[in-house]
Design a protein around this motif. Structure first.
Motif, PDB file in Angstrom:
ATOM      1  N   SER A   1     103.364  44.578  58.147  1.00  0.00           N
ATOM      2  CA  SER A   1     101.944  44.225  58.084  1.00  0.00           C
ATOM      3  C   SER A   1     101.282  44.514  56.740  1.00  0.00           C
ATOM      4  CB  SER A   1     101.175  44.992  59.173  1.00  0.00           C
ATOM      5  OG  SER A   1     101.124  46.388  58.855  1.00  0.00           O
ATOM      6  N   PHE A   2     101.976  45.195  55.830  1.00  0.00           N
ATOM      7  CA  PHE A   2     101.327  45.630  54.597  1.00  0.00           C
ATOM      8  C   PHE A   2     101.261  44.511  53.557  1.00  0.00           C
ATOM      9  CE2 PHE A   2     102.684  49.495  56.625  1.00  0.00           C
ATOM     10  CZ  PHE A   2     101.631  50.371  56.404  1.00  0.00           C
ATOM     11  N   ASP A   3     100.200  44.564  52.750  1.00  0.00           N
ATOM     12  CA  ASP A   3     100.033  43.642  51.633  1.00  0.00           C
ATOM     13  C   ASP A   3      99.310  44.408  50.519  1.00  0.00           C
ATOM     14  OD1 ASP A   3     100.162  41.372  50.141  1.00  0.00           O
ATOM     15  OD2 ASP A   3      99.083  40.096  51.554  1.00  0.00           O
ATOM     16  N   ILE A   4      99.170  43.788  49.367  1.00  0.00           N
ATOM     17  CA  ILE A   4      98.454  44.425  48.265  1.00  0.00           C
ATOM     18  C   ILE A   4      97.455  43.479  47.636  1.00  0.00           C
ATOM     19  CG2 ILE A   4     100.300  46.065  47.686  1.00  0.00           C
ATOM     20  CD1 ILE A   4     100.917  44.161  45.275  1.00  0.00           C
ATOM     21  N   GLU A   5      96.418  44.058  47.040  1.00  0.00           N
ATOM     22  CA  GLU A   5      95.452  43.332  46.219  1.00  0.00           C
ATOM     23  C   GLU A   5      95.340  44.078  44.897  1.00  0.00           C
ATOM     24  OE1 GLU A   5      91.853  43.266  48.446  1.00  0.00           O
ATOM     25  OE2 GLU A   5      92.685  42.072  50.100  1.00  0.00           O
ATOM     26  N   ILE A   6      95.321  43.346  43.771  1.00  0.00           N
ATOM     27  CA  ILE A   6      95.310  43.978  42.450  1.00  0.00           C
ATOM     28  C   ILE A   6      94.166  43.400  41.617  1.00  0.00           C
ATOM     29  CG2 ILE A   6      96.576  44.369  40.303  1.00  0.00           C
ATOM     30  CD1 ILE A   6      99.135  44.187  41.783  1.00  0.00           C
ATOM     31  N   THR A   7      93.435  44.299  40.970  1.00  0.00           N
ATOM     32  CA  THR A   7      92.429  43.894  39.983  1.00  0.00           C
ATOM     33  C   THR A   7      92.610  44.748  38.743  1.00  0.00           C
ATOM     34  OG1 THR A   7      90.780  45.451  40.869  1.00  0.00           O
ATOM     35  CG2 THR A   7      90.754  43.188  41.735  1.00  0.00           C
ATOM     36  N   GLY A   8      92.275  44.186  37.594  1.00  0.00           N
ATOM     37  CA  GLY A   8      92.372  44.921  36.338  1.00  0.00           C
ATOM     38  C   GLY A   8      91.197  44.600  35.449  1.00  0.00           C
ATOM     39  N   SER A   9      90.742  45.588  34.670  1.00  0.00           N
ATOM     40  CA  SER A   9      89.593  45.359  33.798  1.00  0.00           C
ATOM     41  C   SER A   9      89.611  46.325  32.630  1.00  0.00           C
ATOM     42  CB  SER A   9      88.269  45.524  34.574  1.00  0.00           C
ATOM     43  OG  SER A   9      88.166  46.836  35.095  1.00  0.00           O
ATOM     44  N   SER A  10      88.994  45.920  31.544  1.00  0.00           N
ATOM     45  CA  SER A  10      88.875  46.775  30.366  1.00  0.00           C
ATOM     46  C   SER A  10      87.870  47.876  30.632  1.00  0.00           C
ATOM     47  CB  SER A  10      88.433  45.951  29.155  1.00  0.00           C
ATOM     48  OG  SER A  10      88.132  46.776  28.056  1.00  0.00           O
ATOM     49  N   THR A  11      88.106  49.063  30.079  1.00  0.00           N
ATOM     50  CA  THR A  11      87.161  50.169  30.238  1.00  0.00           C
ATOM     51  C   THR A  11      86.453  50.487  28.932  1.00  0.00           C
ATOM     52  OG1 THR A  11      88.929  51.784  29.799  1.00  0.00           O
ATOM     53  CG2 THR A  11      88.493  51.197  32.102  1.00  0.00           C
ATOM     54  N   GLU A  12      86.592  49.627  27.931  1.00  0.00           N
ATOM     55  CA  GLU A  12      85.935  49.875  26.638  1.00  0.00           C
ATOM     56  C   GLU A  12      84.437  49.774  26.778  1.00  0.00           C
ATOM     57  OE1 GLU A  12      88.618  48.595  22.959  1.00  0.00           O
ATOM     58  OE2 GLU A  12      88.183  46.906  24.272  1.00  0.00           O
TER      59      GLU A  12
END
Length: 216
Positions: free
Chosen positions: A205-216
């Motif tokens: 049942s498991f899945d993943i969601e990924i987000t990425g962003s700059s922290t500058e």
């Protein structure tokens, strides 16, 4: 005199540029990756027009979180066992597991394990997953000792720079998927004949969601 003055100005500019560069570098931070556990349908009525099931809390023991480099080995981002305890009072039915620095690179996958607690103290350590709720108005506790790993390939390469970048990985699962069969019938968590199917449902049942962003 003009040559000395010009030389002095040049040294001053070099000193200023060096100071600016040093200041910029010191303000940069190593990139980080955070993992969150989200359990959907907590507290919701799950029913097939017969007895209703409500799940109020879930406890999982998660371990050995890894990222797979593109055309390279896997990188362990957290080797520890982590107790993930989520209940229906949590906002968004989720809890952050950890946040660590991560080396820059191009990654293709992530993986984690579900297992028994060997290095941390948890309630009912004989179970890797523990569920509480009610079924047909009767309180129940469902515990299982299943151990497994899940590996997820990204739809595209994930590039993480060395500095000033944050990646959020949300591990998702849905309680309704755990306690229903393929026809949508609710599985009584207290019936021993349903245990094998429930455990299979949990593992897949498991899945993943990924987000990425700059922290500058």
């Amino acid at each position: 005199m003009k040559s000395l003055l010009t030389y002095g100005i040049m040294l001053g500019l070099l000193f200023c540029c060096s100071s600016c560069s040093s200041s910029t570098d010191s303000s940069s931070q190593p990139s980080r990756i955070a993992y969150t556990m989200q359990v959907n349908s907590l507290g919701n009525e799950i029913t097939d027009n017969s007895d209703a099931l409500y799940v109020t809390s879930v406890r999982l023991v998660l371990e050995t979180f890894e990222l797979g480099l593109d055309n390279g080995p896997t990188v362990v981002v957290n080797p520890s066992e982590i107790e993930a305890r989520v209940d229906d009072t949590e906002e968004g039915n989720s809890v952050q597991l950890f946040s660590n620095t991560v080396a820059g690179g191009t990654y293709r996958s992530t993986s984690f394990g579900v297992g028994l607690a060997d290095d941390i103290s948890v309630e009912n350590p004989e179970y890797s997953i523990l569920v509480t709720g009610t079924y047909g108005g009767t309180e129940f506790t469902f515990g299982t000792d299943i151990v497994f790993r899940r590996d997820f390939n990204f739809t595209g390469a994930l590039f993480i720079p060395n500095q000033d970048f944050a990646v959020d990985v949300t591990i998702t699962t849905d309680i309704e998927d755990w306690f229903t069969d393929r026809e949508g019938a609710v599985l009584d968590p207290m019936a021993s004949e349903n245990r094998s199917l429930i455990e299979t449902n949990i593992e897949t049942s498991f899945d993943i969601e990924i987000t990425g962003s700059s922290t500058e």
